[in-house]
Scaffold this motif. Structure first.
Motif, mmCIF file in Angstrom:
data_model
loop_
_atom_site.group_PDB
_atom_site.id
_atom_site.type_symbol
_atom_site.label_atom_id
_atom_site.label_comp_id
_atom_site.label_asym_id
_atom_site.label_seq_id
_atom_site.Cartn_x
_atom_site.Cartn_y
_atom_site.Cartn_z
ATOM 1 N N GLU A 277 0.833 -1.208 0.000
ATOM 2 C CA GLU A 277 0.000 0.000 0.000
ATOM 3 C C GLU A 277 0.865 1.255 0.000
ATOM 4 O O GLU A 277 0.571 2.214 -0.720
ATOM 5 C CB GLU A 277 -0.952 0.003 1.207
ATOM 6 N N GLN A 278 1.933 1.265 0.799
ATOM 7 C CA GLN A 278 2.849 2.415 0.828
ATOM 8 C C GLN A 278 3.553 2.578 -0.518
ATOM 9 O O GLN A 278 3.670 3.687 -1.039
ATOM 10 C CB GLN A 278 3.900 2.222 1.932
ATOM 11 N N ALA A 279 4.033 1.453 -1.070
ATOM 12 C CA ALA A 279 4.724 1.501 -2.356
ATOM 13 C C ALA A 279 3.788 1.974 -3.461
ATOM 14 O O ALA A 279 4.186 2.760 -4.333
ATOM 15 C CB ALA A 279 5.295 0.123 -2.686
ATOM 16 N N LEU A 280 2.552 1.520 -3.416
ATOM 17 C CA LEU A 280 1.550 1.923 -4.402
ATOM 18 C C LEU A 280 1.303 3.428 -4.330
ATOM 19 O O LEU A 280 1.267 4.116 -5.354
ATOM 20 C CB LEU A 280 0.258 1.150 -4.156
ATOM 21 N N ASP A 281 1.174 3.944 -3.132
ATOM 22 C CA ASP A 281 0.965 5.379 -2.943
ATOM 23 C C ASP A 281 2.162 6.177 -3.472
ATOM 24 O O ASP A 281 1.988 7.185 -4.167
ATOM 25 C CB ASP A 281 0.722 5.678 -1.462
ATOM 26 N N LEU A 282 3.362 5.712 -3.167
ATOM 27 C CA LEU A 282 4.562 6.397 -3.645
ATOM 28 C C LEU A 282 4.677 6.332 -5.170
ATOM 29 O O LEU A 282 5.042 7.313 -5.815
ATOM 30 C CB LEU A 282 5.812 5.805 -2.986
ATOM 31 N N ALA A 283 4.374 5.173 -5.737
ATOM 32 C CA ALA A 283 4.438 5.022 -7.196
ATOM 33 C C ALA A 283 3.444 5.967 -7.865
ATOM 34 O O ALA A 283 3.770 6.591 -8.887
ATOM 35 C CB ALA A 283 4.164 3.577 -7.594
ATOM 36 N N ALA A 284 2.247 6.087 -7.304
ATOM 37 C CA ALA A 284 1.248 6.993 -7.871
ATOM 38 C C ALA A 284 1.688 8.448 -7.718
ATOM 39 O O ALA A 284 1.558 9.248 -8.653
ATOM 40 C CB ALA A 284 -0.103 6.770 -7.204
ATOM 41 N N THR A 285 2.233 8.781 -6.579
ATOM 42 C CA THR A 285 2.668 10.152 -6.313
ATOM 43 C C THR A 285 3.797 10.583 -7.243
ATOM 44 O O THR A 285 3.793 11.698 -7.762
ATOM 45 C CB THR A 285 3.122 10.296 -4.848
ATOM 46 N N TYR A 286 4.767 9.710 -7.447
ATOM 47 C CA TYR A 286 5.953 10.061 -8.233
ATOM 48 C C TYR A 286 5.916 9.535 -9.670
ATOM 49 O O TYR A 286 6.906 9.636 -10.374
ATOM 50 C CB TYR A 286 7.218 9.556 -7.527
ATOM 51 N N ASP A 287 4.780 8.979 -10.072
ATOM 52 C CA ASP A 287 4.650 8.389 -11.399
ATOM 53 C C ASP A 287 5.805 7.418 -11.661
ATOM 54 O O ASP A 287 6.442 7.434 -12.710
ATOM 55 C CB ASP A 287 4.598 9.470 -12.482
ATOM 56 N N ALA A 288 6.057 6.590 -10.670
ATOM 57 C CA ALA A 288 7.176 5.646 -10.725
ATOM 58 C C ALA A 288 6.729 4.281 -11.211
ATOM 59 O O ALA A 288 5.554 3.910 -11.101
ATOM 60 C CB ALA A 288 7.807 5.509 -9.334
ATOM 61 N N GLU A 289 7.676 3.562 -11.744
ATOM 62 C CA GLU A 289 7.468 2.170 -12.118
ATOM 63 C C GLU A 289 7.461 1.355 -10.821
ATOM 64 O O GLU A 289 8.323 1.555 -9.963
ATOM 65 C CB GLU A 289 8.637 1.757 -13.000
ATOM 66 N N LEU A 290 6.508 0.450 -10.695
ATOM 67 C CA LEU A 290 6.402 -0.380 -9.493
ATOM 68 C C LEU A 290 6.813 -1.804 -9.837
ATOM 69 O O LEU A 290 6.282 -2.401 -10.772
ATOM 70 C CB LEU A 290 4.964 -0.353 -8.968
ATOM 71 N N HIS A 291 7.769 -2.334 -9.076
ATOM 72 C CA HIS A 291 8.247 -3.704 -9.265
ATOM 73 C C HIS A 291 7.816 -4.534 -8.064
ATOM 74 O O HIS A 291 8.146 -4.195 -6.926
ATOM 75 C CB HIS A 291 9.777 -3.731 -9.382
ATOM 76 N N VAL A 292 7.072 -5.600 -8.323
ATOM 77 C CA VAL A 292 6.587 -6.494 -7.277
ATOM 78 C C VAL A 292 7.351 -7.810 -7.412
ATOM 79 O O VAL A 292 7.320 -8.443 -8.466
ATOM 80 C CB VAL A 292 5.071 -6.736 -7.400
ATOM 81 N N LEU A 293 8.025 -8.204 -6.329
ATOM 82 C CA LEU A 293 8.885 -9.389 -6.356
ATOM 83 C C LEU A 293 8.467 -10.378 -5.276
ATOM 84 O O LEU A 293 8.304 -10.007 -4.110
ATOM 85 C CB LEU A 293 10.336 -8.975 -6.122
ATOM 86 N N TYR A 294 8.316 -11.625 -5.679
ATOM 87 C CA TYR A 294 8.041 -12.727 -4.749
ATOM 88 C C TYR A 294 9.221 -13.692 -4.866
ATOM 89 O O TYR A 294 9.561 -14.116 -5.973
ATOM 90 C CB TYR A 294 6.748 -13.430 -5.141
ATOM 91 N N VAL A 295 9.852 -14.019 -3.747
ATOM 92 C CA VAL A 295 11.011 -14.906 -3.775
ATOM 93 C C VAL A 295 10.671 -16.231 -3.105
ATOM 94 O O VAL A 295 10.228 -16.265 -1.956
ATOM 95 C CB VAL A 295 12.227 -14.273 -3.062
ATOM 96 N N VAL A 296 10.883 -17.318 -3.836
ATOM 97 C CA VAL A 296 10.745 -18.660 -3.286
ATOM 98 C C VAL A 296 12.065 -18.981 -2.599
ATOM 99 O O VAL A 296 13.110 -19.032 -3.253
ATOM 100 C CB VAL A 296 10.433 -19.694 -4.389
ATOM 101 N N ASP A 297 12.014 -19.174 -1.302
ATOM 102 C CA ASP A 297 13.214 -19.423 -0.499
ATOM 103 C C ASP A 297 13.652 -20.873 -0.658
ATOM 104 O O ASP A 297 13.232 -21.752 0.090
ATOM 105 C CB ASP A 297 12.928 -19.105 0.968
ATOM 106 N N VAL A 298 14.510 -21.119 -1.641
ATOM 107 C CA VAL A 298 14.958 -22.485 -1.896
ATOM 108 C C VAL A 298 15.923 -22.990 -0.822
ATOM 109 O O VAL A 298 16.077 -24.193 -0.651
ATOM 110 C CB VAL A 298 15.586 -22.630 -3.302
#
Length: 144
Positions: free
Chosen positions: A20-41
């Motif tokens: 939610e914080q990242a989304l707000d910042l991305a909208a505010t700064y017109d930034a590209e948002l990168h969402v990463l999920y890491v499988v802990d091998v």
């Protein structure tokens, strides 16, 4: 100020709050948002079918990142990248941030203290200590 914001997620409450914080910042700064999920091998060593477990975790990661992409796009953030990666989480996050020139990493934290923190470690803490870019940490609620 921010062109690329990375938000690692595991689907937990603290990760949702960080999103939610990242989304707000991305909208505010017109930034590209990168969402990463890491499988802990690294956590999958043992005598069982690790391939099946990794496949299930990757499937879960794809569902989570797809859901977050849809939420971001619904909120007007049009530049969204998603990735499901395998590896040691803090290393995968740092590598992704470096490889994609992230300006900011936004992460949730469970707020563990004492013996829990010592025994379990903290992915967020390791990223904060080793990151070359700023890291905004977002705490989950008291029950998480």
């Amino acid at each position: 100020m921010y062109d690329r914001i990375l938000v690692p997620t595991d689907g937990s409450d603290p990760a949702e709050r960080a999103f939610e914080q990242a989304l707000d910042l991305a909208a505010t700064y017109d930034a590209e948002l990168h969402v990463l999920y890491v499988v802990d091998v690294s956590a999958l060593a043992g005598e069982f079918d690790a391939v099946t477990v990794v496949d299930k975790l990757e499937e879960s990661g794809r569902k989570i990142t797809r859901r977050l992409r849809e939420r971001a796009e619904s909120a007007g953030v049009s530049r969204v990248e998603t990735r499901v990666a395998e590896g040691v989480p803090y290393r995968a996050i740092l590598d992704y941030a470096a490889d994609h020139d992230a300006d900011l990493v936004v992460m949730g934290t469970h707020g563990r203290t004492g013996i829990d923190r010592y025994l379990l470690g903290s992915v967020t803490e390791r990223v904060v200590r080793k990151s070359d870019v700023p890291v905004l940490t977002v705490r989950g609620d008291e029950e998480s």
